[in-house]
Every structure is written in C-alpha cells, then in structure tokens.
Write a protein that holds these residues in place. Structure first.
Motif, PDB file in Angstrom:
ATOM      1  N   CYS A 134       0.912  -1.513  -0.230  1.00 45.41           N
ATOM      2  CA  CYS A 134      -0.256  -0.142   0.057  1.00 45.41           C
ATOM      3  C   CYS A 134       0.654   0.918   0.260  1.00 45.41           C
ATOM      4  CB  CYS A 134      -0.853  -0.444   1.098  1.00 45.41           C
ATOM      5  SG  CYS A 134      -1.934  -1.462   0.967  1.00 45.41           S
TER       6      CYS A 134
ATOM      7  N   THR B  57       1.049   4.251  -2.609  1.00 44.69           N
ATOM      8  CA  THR B  57       0.918   5.739  -1.806  1.00 44.69           C
ATOM      9  C   THR B  57       1.634   6.853  -2.263  1.00 44.69           C
ATOM     10  OG1 THR B  57       0.290   5.148   0.131  1.00 44.69           O
ATOM     11  CG2 THR B  57      -1.650   4.561  -1.527  1.00 44.69           C
TER      12      THR B  57
ATOM     13  N   LYS C 133      -7.026  -2.362  -4.138  1.00 42.32           N
ATOM     14  CA  LYS C 133      -7.895  -1.250  -3.212  1.00 42.32           C
ATOM     15  C   LYS C 133      -6.909   0.332  -3.721  1.00 42.32           C
ATOM     16  CE  LYS C 133     -10.392  -2.963  -0.255  1.00 42.32           C
ATOM     17  NZ  LYS C 133     -12.040  -2.798  -0.111  1.00 42.32           N
ATOM     18  N   CYS C 134      -5.664  -0.310  -3.651  1.00 49.89           N
ATOM     19  CA  CYS C 134      -4.581   0.565  -3.977  1.00 49.89           C
ATOM     20  C   CYS C 134      -5.222   1.525  -5.082  1.00 49.89           C
ATOM     21  CB  CYS C 134      -2.691   1.012  -3.795  1.00 49.89           C
ATOM     22  SG  CYS C 134      -2.602   0.473  -2.019  1.00 49.89           S
TER      23      CYS C 134
ATOM     24  N   ARG D 227      -9.747  11.775  -4.695  1.00 42.02           N
ATOM     25  CA  ARG D 227      -8.178  12.014  -4.510  1.00 42.02           C
ATOM     26  C   ARG D 227      -7.304  13.461  -5.013  1.00 42.02           C
ATOM     27  NH1 ARG D 227      -3.906  10.282  -5.364  1.00 42.02           N
ATOM     28  NH2 ARG D 227      -2.552  10.814  -3.531  1.00 42.02           N
TER      29      ARG D 227
ATOM     30  N   GLU E 159      -8.484  -1.296   5.265  1.00 36.75           N
ATOM     31  CA  GLU E 159      -9.586  -2.063   4.596  1.00 36.75           C
ATOM     32  C   GLU E 159      -8.739  -3.264   3.547  1.00 36.75           C
ATOM     33  OE1 GLU E 159     -10.353   0.994   1.555  1.00 36.75           O
ATOM     34  OE2 GLU E 159     -10.083   3.158   2.654  1.00 36.75           O
TER      35      GLU E 159
ATOM     36  N   LEU F  29      -5.717   1.633   4.142  1.00 36.59           N
ATOM     37  CA  LEU F  29      -5.909   1.049   2.928  1.00 36.59           C
ATOM     38  C   LEU F  29      -5.157  -0.593   3.224  1.00 36.59           C
ATOM     39  CD1 LEU F  29      -4.813   3.110   0.096  1.00 36.59           C
ATOM     40  CD2 LEU F  29      -6.408   2.184   0.194  1.00 36.59           C
TER      41      LEU F  29
ATOM     42  N   PHE G 191      -8.489   3.468  -5.236  1.00 34.21           N
ATOM     43  CA  PHE G 191      -7.961   5.025  -3.942  1.00 34.21           C
ATOM     44  C   PHE G 191      -7.356   5.545  -5.660  1.00 34.21           C
ATOM     45  CE2 PHE G 191      -4.764   7.337  -1.744  1.00 34.21           C
ATOM     46  CZ  PHE G 191      -5.938   7.607  -0.132  1.00 34.21           C
TER      47      PHE G 191
ATOM     48  N   SER H 172      -9.321   7.181  -7.419  1.00 35.46           N
ATOM     49  CA  SER H 172     -10.783   7.888  -7.018  1.00 35.46           C
ATOM     50  C   SER H 172     -10.851   9.370  -6.934  1.00 35.46           C
ATOM     51  CB  SER H 172     -10.369   8.158  -5.554  1.00 35.46           C
ATOM     52  OG  SER H 172     -11.566   8.629  -4.738  1.00 35.46           O
TER      53      SER H 172
ATOM     54  N   ASP I 248      -2.156   7.252   4.140  1.00 34.53           N
ATOM     55  CA  ASP I 248      -3.100   6.575   3.808  1.00 34.53           C
ATOM     56  C   ASP I 248      -2.601   4.989   3.387  1.00 34.53           C
ATOM     57  OD1 ASP I 248      -4.185   8.742   2.565  1.00 34.53           O
ATOM     58  OD2 ASP I 248      -2.488   9.343   1.053  1.00 34.53           O
TER      59      ASP I 248
END
Length: 170
Positions: A24, A28, A68-69, A78, A40, A37, A72, A75, A33
């Motif tokens: 993660c 990021t 997930k990353c 962001r 999550e 993540l 993210f 998104s 973050d």
C-alpha cells in the motif's frame, strides 16, 4: 478446499500485515493512506472469509491490496487542483492576528496618551501625525505654516516621545 477460520485469519493478519502495508505504501507514498488501505484490505478479506482458502492466502491478500490501492489512486476525491501563487494570494488571510491587533491598539493608545502630554506646538503636530495619520504637506496646507518648520517640530516631538516612552517603561 478448506475454509479458513477466524483464528487462522488473525494469524494471517499478523503474518502479512507488514507486506500488505508495504504494498500500500509503495502505491500511495503516504504513511496514513497506506495504513488505511492496509486496514481496508484486511477488512475486505475478513468480509469474504468464506471465499478465502488456505491454498494461497498471500496472493489473495496482495491482490486485494493492489486493487484497493488502484481504486484509491483513481478516486476523484483524491484529485487535487493546484493553485497558482496569484490565486493563493487572493485567499490568503492578510489580516493581523488577535494578538497583533491588541498590541497595536495598546501601542496606539499609549502613543496618544504621550502625545497629549506634550506641550504646544509639539502636541498638535504629534497628534496629527501619529494619531490622525496626517502628512506634513497636508498639515502645512491646513495651517499655512512652512513645511520645514513642521518637520523640525515633528523631529523634536519624536525625540520627546521617545524619552517619555522609555521613562514609562522604567
């Protein structure tokens, strides 16, 4: 295909938490973050515990983390727009802080008290110049007096005020 129990899942979290966090973080480049993540990732894996098999949990967890990353990073929340220096200066708060306002008000009040204690003609010129913000040229026009005379009187008034200011501090 044997299902993983909750106790075994706890062991998986302990075993792979550093790996998942590292994945993660590599996406990021942000500590907070990456922590969110990683959490999550494990939460998602826990919700789908029934589909998690004992065959290759590492691959399953790393795939969830990578997805997930990616989500993210894509998104729209962001996305940040950078402001130009000009735009930033428009929203910048240039007003003085409450402390600065208080200090300025106290200084002005003290200066006004000292100006009033001066003898004429220094009192008038100091009050007009320091308290009312008048310029010497304006005072010269209003009073009909020579500007050089007013400059000399202002110089002497400043000298007297400086001495009175120091005297008050002691």
């Amino acid at each position: 295909m044997r299902k993983i129990r909750e106790e075994e899942f706890r062991e998986l979290v302990s075993k792979y938490e550093k790996l998942i966090y590292t994945i993660c973080y590599s996406f990021t480049k942000n500590y907070f973050d990456a922590e969110d993540l990683a959490q999550e990732t494990f939460l998602s894996a826990y919700k789908h515990l029934a589909s998690l098999s004992n065959d290759n949990p590492k691959a399953y967890l790393t795939a969830i983390a990578a997805n997930k990353c990616r989500d993210f990073l894509k998104s729209p929340s962001r996305k940040t727009d950078s402001l130009t220096d000009e735009e930033l200066s428009l929203i910048e708060d240039c007003s003085p802080s409450p402390e600065e306002e208080l200090i300025q008000r106290d200084t002005n009040e003290r200066l006004h008290r000292l100006c009033i204690r001066l003898k004429e003609p220094y009192r008038t010129i100091a009050t007009d110049y320091f308290c009312k913000g008048k310029k010497l040229s304006e005072m010269s026009r209003e009073s009909g007096r020579n500007q050089k005379t007013l400059e000399t009187q202002l110089y002497r008034a400043k000298k007297l005020l400086r001495a009175m200011w120091r005297e008050e501090e002691i």
